[in-house]
Motif scaffolding. Structure first.
Motif, PDB file in Angstrom:
ATOM      1  N   ILE A   1     -25.841  36.581 -58.594  1.00 48.24           N
ATOM      2  CA  ILE A   1     -26.688  37.470 -57.800  1.00 48.24           C
ATOM      3  C   ILE A   1     -25.824  37.961 -56.651  1.00 48.24           C
ATOM      4  CG2 ILE A   1     -28.686  37.587 -56.263  1.00 48.24           C
ATOM      5  CD1 ILE A   1     -30.019  35.492 -58.054  1.00 48.24           C
ATOM      6  N   ALA A   2     -25.753  39.264 -56.456  1.00 53.57           N
ATOM      7  CA  ALA A   2     -24.804  39.820 -55.489  1.00 53.57           C
ATOM      8  C   ALA A   2     -25.437  40.157 -54.152  1.00 53.57           C
ATOM      9  CB  ALA A   2     -24.143  41.062 -56.070  1.00 53.57           C
ATOM     10  N   GLY A   3     -24.728  39.812 -53.081  1.00 51.52           N
ATOM     11  CA  GLY A   3     -25.143  40.229 -51.739  1.00 51.52           C
ATOM     12  C   GLY A   3     -25.466  39.099 -50.781  1.00 51.52           C
ATOM     13  N   VAL A   4     -25.772  37.898 -51.315  1.00 52.01           N
ATOM     14  CA  VAL A   4     -26.138  36.776 -50.452  1.00 52.01           C
ATOM     15  C   VAL A   4     -24.872  36.070 -49.973  1.00 52.01           C
ATOM     16  CG1 VAL A   4     -27.440  34.629 -50.262  1.00 52.01           C
ATOM     17  CG2 VAL A   4     -28.251  36.457 -51.774  1.00 52.01           C
ATOM     18  N   GLY A   5     -24.766  35.838 -48.678  1.00 51.32           N
ATOM     19  CA  GLY A   5     -23.636  35.121 -48.101  1.00 51.32           C
ATOM     20  C   GLY A   5     -24.111  33.882 -47.367  1.00 51.32           C
ATOM     21  N   ASN A   6     -23.263  33.356 -46.518  1.00 53.84           N
ATOM     22  CA  ASN A   6     -23.525  32.053 -45.907  1.00 53.84           C
ATOM     23  C   ASN A   6     -24.789  32.021 -45.032  1.00 53.84           C
ATOM     24  OD1 ASN A   6     -22.561  29.410 -45.994  1.00 53.84           O
ATOM     25  ND2 ASN A   6     -21.672  29.591 -43.946  1.00 53.84           N
ATOM     26  N   ILE A   7     -25.009  33.063 -44.268  1.00 52.55           N
ATOM     27  CA  ILE A   7     -26.188  33.084 -43.387  1.00 52.55           C
ATOM     28  C   ILE A   7     -27.484  33.061 -44.196  1.00 52.55           C
ATOM     29  CG2 ILE A   7     -27.578  34.477 -41.797  1.00 52.55           C
ATOM     30  CD1 ILE A   7     -25.029  35.701 -40.722  1.00 52.55           C
ATOM     31  N   TYR A   8     -27.642  34.052 -45.071  1.00 47.55           N
ATOM     32  CA  TYR A   8     -28.914  34.231 -45.766  1.00 47.55           C
ATOM     33  C   TYR A   8     -29.145  33.176 -46.844  1.00 47.55           C
ATOM     34  CZ  TYR A   8     -28.636  38.411 -42.975  1.00 47.55           C
ATOM     35  OH  TYR A   8     -28.506  39.258 -41.905  1.00 47.55           O
ATOM     36  N   ALA A   9     -28.064  32.546 -47.328  1.00 55.81           N
ATOM     37  CA  ALA A   9     -28.236  31.417 -48.245  1.00 55.81           C
ATOM     38  C   ALA A   9     -28.898  30.268 -47.483  1.00 55.81           C
ATOM     39  CB  ALA A   9     -26.884  30.983 -48.806  1.00 55.81           C
ATOM     40  N   ASP A  10     -28.349  29.907 -46.322  1.00 56.82           N
ATOM     41  CA  ASP A  10     -28.913  28.802 -45.539  1.00 56.82           C
ATOM     42  C   ASP A  10     -30.335  29.103 -45.076  1.00 56.82           C
ATOM     43  OD1 ASP A  10     -26.517  27.562 -45.865  1.00 56.82           O
ATOM     44  OD2 ASP A  10     -25.986  27.438 -43.742  1.00 56.82           O
ATOM     45  N   GLU A  11     -30.555  30.319 -44.611  1.00 56.84           N
ATOM     46  CA  GLU A  11     -31.882  30.683 -44.092  1.00 56.84           C
ATOM     47  C   GLU A  11     -32.944  30.654 -45.187  1.00 56.84           C
ATOM     48  OE1 GLU A  11     -32.866  31.330 -40.891  1.00 56.84           O
ATOM     49  OE2 GLU A  11     -30.869  30.699 -40.256  1.00 56.84           O
ATOM     50  N   SER A  12     -32.619  31.165 -46.361  1.00 54.75           N
ATOM     51  CA  SER A  12     -33.631  31.229 -47.424  1.00 54.75           C
ATOM     52  C   SER A  12     -33.917  29.836 -47.996  1.00 54.75           C
ATOM     53  CB  SER A  12     -33.210  32.205 -48.529  1.00 54.75           C
ATOM     54  OG  SER A  12     -31.974  31.839 -49.080  1.00 54.75           O
ATOM     55  N   LEU A  13     -32.900  28.967 -48.076  1.00 57.01           N
ATOM     56  CA  LEU A  13     -33.135  27.612 -48.583  1.00 57.01           C
ATOM     57  C   LEU A  13     -34.008  26.813 -47.616  1.00 57.01           C
ATOM     58  CD1 LEU A  13     -29.603  26.793 -50.056  1.00 57.01           C
ATOM     59  CD2 LEU A  13     -31.748  27.070 -51.324  1.00 57.01           C
ATOM     60  N   HIS A  14     -33.831  27.063 -46.337  1.00 57.58           N
ATOM     61  CA  HIS A  14     -34.672  26.378 -45.347  1.00 57.58           C
ATOM     62  C   HIS A  14     -36.128  26.825 -45.480  1.00 57.58           C
ATOM     63  CE1 HIS A  14     -36.460  25.899 -41.217  1.00 57.58           C
ATOM     64  NE2 HIS A  14     -36.054  24.680 -41.458  1.00 57.58           N
ATOM     65  N   ARG A  15     -36.338  28.111 -45.581  1.00 59.49           N
ATOM     66  CA  ARG A  15     -37.711  28.629 -45.725  1.00 59.49           C
ATOM     67  C   ARG A  15     -38.375  28.083 -46.979  1.00 59.49           C
ATOM     68  NH1 ARG A  15     -38.769  33.501 -42.732  1.00 59.49           N
ATOM     69  NH2 ARG A  15     -37.066  33.617 -41.222  1.00 59.49           N
ATOM     70  N   ALA A  16     -37.563  27.955 -48.043  1.00 58.32           N
ATOM     71  CA  ALA A  16     -38.144  27.523 -49.314  1.00 58.32           C
ATOM     72  C   ALA A  16     -38.269  26.008 -49.399  1.00 58.32           C
ATOM     73  CB  ALA A  16     -37.289  28.056 -50.464  1.00 58.32           C
ATOM     74  N   GLY A  17     -37.723  25.288 -48.414  1.00 55.04           N
ATOM     75  CA  GLY A  17     -37.825  23.831 -48.434  1.00 55.04           C
ATOM     76  C   GLY A  17     -36.958  23.170 -49.491  1.00 55.04           C
ATOM     77  N   ILE A  18     -35.816  23.786 -49.772  1.00 58.68           N
ATOM     78  CA  ILE A  18     -34.905  23.242 -50.783  1.00 58.68           C
ATOM     79  C   ILE A  18     -33.592  22.837 -50.111  1.00 58.68           C
ATOM     80  CG2 ILE A  18     -33.611  23.761 -52.887  1.00 58.68           C
ATOM     81  CD1 ILE A  18     -35.715  25.994 -53.425  1.00 58.68           C
ATOM     82  N   HIS A  19     -33.167  21.603 -50.346  1.00 58.21           N
ATOM     83  CA  HIS A  19     -31.893  21.130 -49.796  1.00 58.21           C
ATOM     84  C   HIS A  19     -30.748  21.875 -50.496  1.00 58.21           C
ATOM     85  CE1 HIS A  19     -28.567  18.476 -48.801  1.00 58.21           C
ATOM     86  NE2 HIS A  19     -29.336  17.835 -47.937  1.00 58.21           N
ATOM     87  N   PRO A  20     -29.754  22.337 -49.733  1.00 51.55           N
ATOM     88  CA  PRO A  20     -28.667  23.134 -50.315  1.00 51.55           C
ATOM     89  C   PRO A  20     -27.853  22.407 -51.386  1.00 51.55           C
ATOM     90  CG  PRO A  20     -28.209  22.578 -48.005  1.00 51.55           C
ATOM     91  CD  PRO A  20     -29.635  22.256 -48.267  1.00 51.55           C
ATOM     92  N   ALA A  21     -27.870  21.066 -51.367  1.00 54.62           N
ATOM     93  CA  ALA A  21     -27.106  20.320 -52.382  1.00 54.62           C
ATOM     94  C   ALA A  21     -27.897  20.124 -53.670  1.00 54.62           C
ATOM     95  CB  ALA A  21     -26.662  18.974 -51.814  1.00 54.62           C
ATOM     96  N   SER A  22     -29.142  20.565 -53.703  1.00 57.74           N
ATOM     97  CA  SER A  22     -29.956  20.429 -54.912  1.00 57.74           C
ATOM     98  C   SER A  22     -29.279  21.112 -56.097  1.00 57.74           C
ATOM     99  CB  SER A  22     -31.330  21.064 -54.708  1.00 57.74           C
ATOM    100  OG  SER A  22     -32.034  20.437 -53.667  1.00 57.74           O
ATOM    101  N   LEU A  23     -29.419  20.503 -57.278  1.00 55.00           N
ATOM    102  CA  LEU A  23     -28.843  21.118 -58.468  1.00 55.00           C
ATOM    103  C   LEU A  23     -29.773  22.232 -58.959  1.00 55.00           C
ATOM    104  CD1 LEU A  23     -27.479  17.977 -60.336  1.00 55.00           C
ATOM    105  CD2 LEU A  23     -26.302  19.547 -58.759  1.00 55.00           C
ATOM    106  N   SER A  24     -29.199  23.390 -59.220  1.00 56.82           N
ATOM    107  CA  SER A  24     -29.987  24.580 -59.579  1.00 56.82           C
ATOM    108  C   SER A  24     -30.979  24.314 -60.704  1.00 56.82           C
ATOM    109  CB  SER A  24     -29.038  25.714 -59.974  1.00 56.82           C
ATOM    110  OG  SER A  24     -28.155  25.986 -58.918  1.00 56.82           O
ATOM    111  N   ASN A  25     -30.506  23.654 -61.760  1.00 56.33           N
ATOM    112  CA  ASN A  25     -31.370  23.456 -62.930  1.00 56.33           C
ATOM    113  C   ASN A  25     -32.345  22.281 -62.788  1.00 56.33           C
ATOM    114  OD1 ASN A  25     -29.510  21.443 -63.077  1.00 56.33           O
ATOM    115  ND2 ASN A  25     -28.521  22.182 -64.956  1.00 56.33           N
ATOM    116  N   LYS A  26     -32.382  21.671 -61.592  1.00 60.76           N
ATOM    117  CA  LYS A  26     -33.322  20.567 -61.372  1.00 60.76           C
ATOM    118  C   LYS A  26     -34.430  20.945 -60.381  1.00 60.76           C
ATOM    119  CE  LYS A  26     -31.224  17.638 -64.042  1.00 60.76           C
ATOM    120  NZ  LYS A  26     -30.312  16.607 -63.528  1.00 60.76           N
ATOM    121  N   ILE A  27     -34.395  22.169 -59.911  1.00 60.47           N
ATOM    122  CA  ILE A  27     -35.392  22.596 -58.932  1.00 60.47           C
ATOM    123  C   ILE A  27     -36.661  23.056 -59.646  1.00 60.47           C
ATOM    124  CG2 ILE A  27     -35.857  24.208 -57.031  1.00 60.47           C
ATOM    125  CD1 ILE A  27     -32.770  24.360 -56.641  1.00 60.47           C
TER     126      ILE A  27
END
Length: 268
Positions: free
Chosen positions: A160-186
């Motif tokens: 997915i193109a366009g997301v960088g360090n700021i918006y990755a951290d901000e969106s994971l916080h809003r969604a209540g997902i820890h950044p180390a979570s495995l994609s296919n386990k969410i």
DNA sequence: CTAATCACCTGAAGGC
DNA sequence: TGCCTTCAGGTGATTA
């Protein structure tokens, strides 16, 4: 520096400022900043269209194209006079009406590519994060196909193109997902959340003319306003705005990653 | 395929 | 004041 909202802001401004202008020439002040991969002469070509895909800007010309990536510190400043500060100006696109688009880039990571077709550069990039055809279902299926941690997934521009360090951290916080979570386990519900919040955060940031940490400026030289609304990025040690727990910072995917241990659950 | 590390560059900030 | 280290909106190459 610039992620999708910042590049989108510049693209919208350039549509007003330089669409229809004729290019006189391009001067590469720092040789690496301008990468000419086409034998088609640039001089005399008209800017027909200004586009954006992910963090790339594209200027469609009469017969060829300019594709631009600002990387960390790049700025595209429109100038109508000649007494500007030349510091860190790496390239100049001159128009035949004597105005110029200046490529300022302190760290010299950014590039202006001249190519026969914008696709020569953009083919390797994934779907744009705010492309309306990237709906919840497509988003979910892309994430679930991946086995990497979700932070790495969001930063991977070929997915997915366009997301960088700021918006990755901000969106994971809003969604209540820890950044180390495995994609296919969410869980699905959480991915639905992430999709909603990611879109909301990106669109809001565009409305706020992007986020300025230090270097980002729009084409008028103005800073963005969206940095005032960060909930985790660069708030290490400060209270989480949901639960008051101090915001943590660790290194994930080689990048400083901000999150709340209490609000963001780990799935693995 | 993924993960980690370096490379590309400059400047700001913090420790001593 | 000065020196040294670390860090920064990004990505691409290389090495395990």
């Amino acid at each position: 520096m610039p992620e999708l909202p910042e590049v989108e802001t510049v693209a919208r401004e350039l549509r007003v400022l330089i669409l229809g202008k004729t290019i006189q020439d391009i001067e590469a002040v720092w040789y690496k900043s301008f990468d000419n991969q086409s034998s088609i002469p640039i001089s005399g070509q008209v800017i027909k269209k200004v586009g954006r895909k992910g963090k790339y800007l594209s200027l469609q010309l009469t017969r060829s194209a300019l594709v631009i990536h600002l990387r960390m510190t790049g700025q595209l400043l429109y100038s109508t006079h000649f007494d500007y500060d030349n510091t860190h100006i790496r390239a100049k696109i001159r128009f035949n009406d004597t105005t110029e688009l200046l490529f300022k880039d302190t760290r010299k990571f950014g590039r202006i590519y001249h190519v026969n077709d914008a696709g020569d550069i953009l083919y390797k990039i994934g779907m744009d994060a705010i492309d309306p055809t990237l709906d919840v279902d497509l988003f979910k299926s892309l994430v679930k196909k991946s086995s990497v941690n979700i932070k790495s997934f969001l930063l991977a521009q070929n997915k997915i193109a366009g997301v960088g360090n700021i918006y990755a951290d901000e969106s994971l916080h809003r969604a209540g997902i820890h950044p180390a979570s495995l994609s296919n386990k969410i869980p699905d519900v959480k991915l639905r959340n992430l999709h909603t919040h990611l879109l909301d955060i990106l669109h809001t940031a565009i409305e706020n003319m992007g986020s300025t940490i230090s270097d980002y400026r729009d084409s008028y030289g103005n800073v963005g306003n969206n940095q005032r609304f960060f909930r985790v990025y660069q708030r290490t040690g400060e209270a989480c705005l949901n639960c008051s727990m101090p915001i943590s910072k660790v290194r994930i995917a080689g990048r400083g990653t901000h999150f709340c241990v209490k609000c963001q659950k780990v799935y693995n």
